[in-house]
Each structure stands twice: as structure tokens, then as C-alpha cells.
Design a protein around this motif. Sequence first.
Motif, PDB file in Angstrom:
ATOM      1  N   PHE A   1      -7.037   8.932   3.341  1.00  0.00           N
ATOM      2  CA  PHE A   1      -6.844  10.236   2.732  1.00  0.00           C
ATOM      3  C   PHE A   1      -6.298  10.095   1.329  1.00  0.00           C
ATOM      4  CE2 PHE A   1      -6.765  10.946   7.228  1.00  0.00           C
ATOM      5  CZ  PHE A   1      -7.453  12.135   7.391  1.00  0.00           C
ATOM      6  N   ALA A   2      -6.762  10.973   0.438  1.00  0.00           N
ATOM      7  CA  ALA A   2      -6.262  11.057  -0.931  1.00  0.00           C
ATOM      8  C   ALA A   2      -5.790  12.494  -1.148  1.00  0.00           C
ATOM      9  CB  ALA A   2      -7.347  10.701  -1.931  1.00  0.00           C
ATOM     10  N   LYS A   3      -4.607  12.650  -1.711  1.00  0.00           N
ATOM     11  CA  LYS A   3      -4.014  13.980  -1.896  1.00  0.00           C
ATOM     12  C   LYS A   3      -4.498  14.627  -3.176  1.00  0.00           C
ATOM     13  CE  LYS A   3      -0.590  17.060  -1.210  1.00  0.00           C
ATOM     14  NZ  LYS A   3      -1.077  18.214  -1.877  1.00  0.00           N
ATOM     15  N   GLY A   4      -4.922  15.881  -3.059  1.00  0.00           N
ATOM     16  CA  GLY A   4      -5.259  16.709  -4.213  1.00  0.00           C
ATOM     17  C   GLY A   4      -4.222  17.819  -4.331  1.00  0.00           C
ATOM     18  N   LYS A   5      -4.513  18.848  -5.124  1.00  0.00           N
ATOM     19  CA  LYS A   5      -3.552  19.947  -5.266  1.00  0.00           C
ATOM     20  C   LYS A   5      -3.511  20.851  -4.034  1.00  0.00           C
ATOM     21  CE  LYS A   5      -3.138  20.487 -10.184  1.00  0.00           C
ATOM     22  NZ  LYS A   5      -3.108  21.423 -11.279  1.00  0.00           N
ATOM     23  N   LYS A   6      -4.681  21.287  -3.580  1.00  0.00           N
ATOM     24  CA  LYS A   6      -4.729  22.229  -2.463  1.00  0.00           C
ATOM     25  C   LYS A   6      -5.390  21.642  -1.224  1.00  0.00           C
ATOM     26  CE  LYS A   6      -4.849  26.243  -5.436  1.00  0.00           C
ATOM     27  NZ  LYS A   6      -5.516  27.489  -5.766  1.00  0.00           N
ATOM     28  N   TYR A   7      -5.688  20.378  -1.244  1.00  0.00           N
ATOM     29  CA  TYR A   7      -6.362  19.757  -0.107  1.00  0.00           C
ATOM     30  C   TYR A   7      -6.188  18.247  -0.158  1.00  0.00           C
ATOM     31  CZ  TYR A   7      -9.766  19.010  -3.788  1.00  0.00           C
ATOM     32  OH  TYR A   7     -10.363  18.647  -4.964  1.00  0.00           O
ATOM     33  N   TYR A   8      -6.532  17.625   0.944  1.00  0.00           N
ATOM     34  CA  TYR A   8      -6.644  16.171   1.024  1.00  0.00           C
ATOM     35  C   TYR A   8      -8.128  15.851   1.128  1.00  0.00           C
ATOM     36  CZ  TYR A   8      -1.701  15.845   2.347  1.00  0.00           C
ATOM     37  OH  TYR A   8      -0.344  15.912   2.369  1.00  0.00           O
ATOM     38  N   LYS A   9      -8.551  14.754   0.551  1.00  0.00           N
ATOM     39  CA  LYS A   9      -9.912  14.273   0.744  1.00  0.00           C
ATOM     40  C   LYS A   9      -9.851  13.194   1.809  1.00  0.00           C
ATOM     41  CE  LYS A   9     -12.033  15.060  -3.730  1.00  0.00           C
ATOM     42  NZ  LYS A   9     -12.678  14.423  -4.878  1.00  0.00           N
ATOM     43  N   ALA A  10     -10.703  13.303   2.811  1.00  0.00           N
ATOM     44  CA  ALA A  10     -10.755  12.331   3.897  1.00  0.00           C
ATOM     45  C   ALA A  10     -12.018  11.494   3.725  1.00  0.00           C
ATOM     46  CB  ALA A  10     -10.778  13.050   5.241  1.00  0.00           C
ATOM     47  N   TYR A  11     -11.834  10.190   3.564  1.00  0.00           N
ATOM     48  CA  TYR A  11     -12.948   9.271   3.359  1.00  0.00           C
ATOM     49  C   TYR A  11     -13.188   8.474   4.635  1.00  0.00           C
ATOM     50  CZ  TYR A  11     -12.157  10.233  -1.561  1.00  0.00           C
ATOM     51  OH  TYR A  11     -11.997  10.853  -2.773  1.00  0.00           O
TER      52      TYR A  11
ATOM     53  N   MET B   1       0.849  -1.185   0.000  1.00  0.00           N
ATOM     54  CA  MET B   1       0.000   0.000   0.000  1.00  0.00           C
ATOM     55  C   MET B   1       0.891   1.243   0.000  1.00  0.00           C
ATOM     56  SD  MET B   1      -3.017   0.852   2.627  1.00  0.00           S
ATOM     57  CE  MET B   1      -2.929   2.392   3.435  1.00  0.00           C
ATOM     58  N   VAL B   2       0.565   2.202  -0.838  1.00  0.00           N
ATOM     59  CA  VAL B   2       1.337   3.435  -0.942  1.00  0.00           C
ATOM     60  C   VAL B   2       0.905   4.376   0.172  1.00  0.00           C
ATOM     61  CG1 VAL B   2       1.847   5.406  -2.400  1.00  0.00           C
ATOM     62  CG2 VAL B   2       1.507   3.157  -3.420  1.00  0.00           C
ATOM     63  N   GLU B   3       1.892   4.877   0.898  1.00  0.00           N
ATOM     64  CA  GLU B   3       1.586   5.803   1.978  1.00  0.00           C
ATOM     65  C   GLU B   3       1.353   7.188   1.396  1.00  0.00           C
ATOM     66  OE1 GLU B   3       3.831   7.517   5.871  1.00  0.00           O
ATOM     67  OE2 GLU B   3       4.018   5.383   5.424  1.00  0.00           O
ATOM     68  N   ARG B   4       0.437   7.916   1.970  1.00  0.00           N
ATOM     69  CA  ARG B   4       0.131   9.261   1.481  1.00  0.00           C
ATOM     70  C   ARG B   4       1.249  10.226   1.857  1.00  0.00           C
ATOM     71  NH1 ARG B   4      -0.654  12.375   5.695  1.00  0.00           N
ATOM     72  NH2 ARG B   4      -1.484  11.472   7.584  1.00  0.00           N
ATOM     73  N   PRO B   5       1.384  11.329   1.112  1.00  0.00           N
ATOM     74  CA  PRO B   5       2.391  12.337   1.466  1.00  0.00           C
ATOM     75  C   PRO B   5       2.025  13.013   2.792  1.00  0.00           C
ATOM     76  CG  PRO B   5       1.355  12.840  -0.655  1.00  0.00           C
ATOM     77  CD  PRO B   5       0.690  11.625  -0.107  1.00  0.00           C
ATOM     78  N   ARG B   6       3.030  13.354   3.551  1.00  0.00           N
ATOM     79  CA  ARG B   6       2.794  14.018   4.841  1.00  0.00           C
ATOM     80  C   ARG B   6       2.238  15.419   4.623  1.00  0.00           C
ATOM     81  NH1 ARG B   6       5.718  12.719   9.586  1.00  0.00           N
ATOM     82  NH2 ARG B   6       5.871  14.963   9.882  1.00  0.00           N
ATOM     83  N   HIS B   7       1.427  15.863   5.576  1.00  0.00           N
ATOM     84  CA  HIS B   7       0.917  17.231   5.552  1.00  0.00           C
ATOM     85  C   HIS B   7       2.037  18.147   6.036  1.00  0.00           C
ATOM     86  CE1 HIS B   7      -1.567  20.734   6.263  1.00  0.00           C
ATOM     87  NE2 HIS B   7      -2.518  20.139   5.580  1.00  0.00           N
ATOM     88  N   PRO B   8       2.220  19.325   5.414  1.00  0.00           N
ATOM     89  CA  PRO B   8       3.323  20.213   5.811  1.00  0.00           C
ATOM     90  C   PRO B   8       3.170  20.802   7.215  1.00  0.00           C
ATOM     91  CG  PRO B   8       2.023  21.207   4.047  1.00  0.00           C
ATOM     92  CD  PRO B   8       1.521  19.817   4.233  1.00  0.00           C
ATOM     93  N   LYS B   9       1.970  20.875   7.738  1.00  0.00           N
ATOM     94  CA  LYS B   9       1.748  21.416   9.080  1.00  0.00           C
ATOM     95  C   LYS B   9       1.684  20.250  10.067  1.00  0.00           C
ATOM     96  CE  LYS B   9      -0.065  25.706   7.737  1.00  0.00           C
ATOM     97  NZ  LYS B   9       0.903  26.720   7.974  1.00  0.00           N
ATOM     98  N   LYS B  10       2.540  20.280  11.084  1.00  0.00           N
ATOM     99  CA  LYS B  10       2.656  19.171  12.025  1.00  0.00           C
ATOM    100  C   LYS B  10       1.365  18.920  12.795  1.00  0.00           C
ATOM    101  CE  LYS B  10       7.574  19.750  12.706  1.00  0.00           C
ATOM    102  NZ  LYS B  10       8.638  20.061  13.672  1.00  0.00           N
ATOM    103  N   ASP B  11       0.664  19.977  13.206  1.00  0.00           N
ATOM    104  CA  ASP B  11      -0.571  19.803  13.976  1.00  0.00           C
ATOM    105  C   ASP B  11      -1.648  19.117  13.147  1.00  0.00           C
ATOM    106  OD1 ASP B  11       0.667  21.094  16.059  1.00  0.00           O
ATOM    107  OD2 ASP B  11      -0.243  23.041  15.618  1.00  0.00           O
ATOM    108  N   ILE B  12      -1.763  19.493  11.894  1.00  0.00           N
ATOM    109  CA  ILE B  12      -2.765  18.881  11.023  1.00  0.00           C
ATOM    110  C   ILE B  12      -2.370  17.442  10.712  1.00  0.00           C
ATOM    111  CG2 ILE B  12      -3.884  18.998   8.774  1.00  0.00           C
ATOM    112  CD1 ILE B  12      -3.651  22.045   8.946  1.00  0.00           C
ATOM    113  N   GLU B  13      -1.087  17.191  10.528  1.00  0.00           N
ATOM    114  CA  GLU B  13      -0.605  15.824  10.290  1.00  0.00           C
ATOM    115  C   GLU B  13      -0.969  14.924  11.469  1.00  0.00           C
ATOM    116  OE1 GLU B  13       1.142  12.463   8.684  1.00  0.00           O
ATOM    117  OE2 GLU B  13       0.653  14.339   7.678  1.00  0.00           O
ATOM    118  N   ARG B  14      -0.841  15.441  12.680  1.00  0.00           N
ATOM    119  CA  ARG B  14      -1.171  14.673  13.879  1.00  0.00           C
ATOM    120  C   ARG B  14      -2.661  14.303  13.894  1.00  0.00           C
ATOM    121  NH1 ARG B  14       0.165  18.278  17.770  1.00  0.00           N
ATOM    122  NH2 ARG B  14       2.317  18.046  17.126  1.00  0.00           N
TER     123      ARG B  14
END
Length: 74
Positions: A26-36, A1-14
Motif C-alpha cells: 500500500f502507498a498512502k495518498g491524500k484521500k486514499y491508499y493505493k493497493a498494489y 523498510m518504512v511501514e505505512r501509516p495506519r488506516h483510521p478505521k479499524k475494520d479497514i485496517e484489518r
Amino acid sequence: MVERPRHPKKDIERVMRVAESHGWRFAKGKKYYKAYCPCGEHLHTVHVTPSNPWYVVHLKYRFERTGCWDRRSS
């Protein structure tokens, strides 16, 4: 399984990692992630560059308010 890219903000990543432990994906878009949601009924967006200083707090509560937050997916 491919891991998603980390969010640049540590608090949001947590918050995203906690959501993943509850079965969200989560799926990465250009300006946002989609959370399913694991049940397939809920969809949230997580911005890459939020402007609201309370964004992290609101994001956490938005995930927790969904009815399937406590249900763990198998």
C-alpha cells in the motif's frame, strides 16, 4: 523498510493487513491508499473516509476476487 501509516478505521485496517499478508503493498495518498498486487496486474484504491456502510465488506471481496489472491509472493 518504512511501514505505512495506519488506516483510521479499524475494520479497514484489518482488511489491509490481511491483504499485506497475501503480498499486497500500500502507498498512502491524500484521500486514499493505493493497493498494489504482488503480480503487478491489479490496482485498487482504499478510501480514507468511505461513506458506504458496506465498504469494508465490498473491499474484502474485491481483494479476494483477484486471480492472484491465493498465490503468495516469495
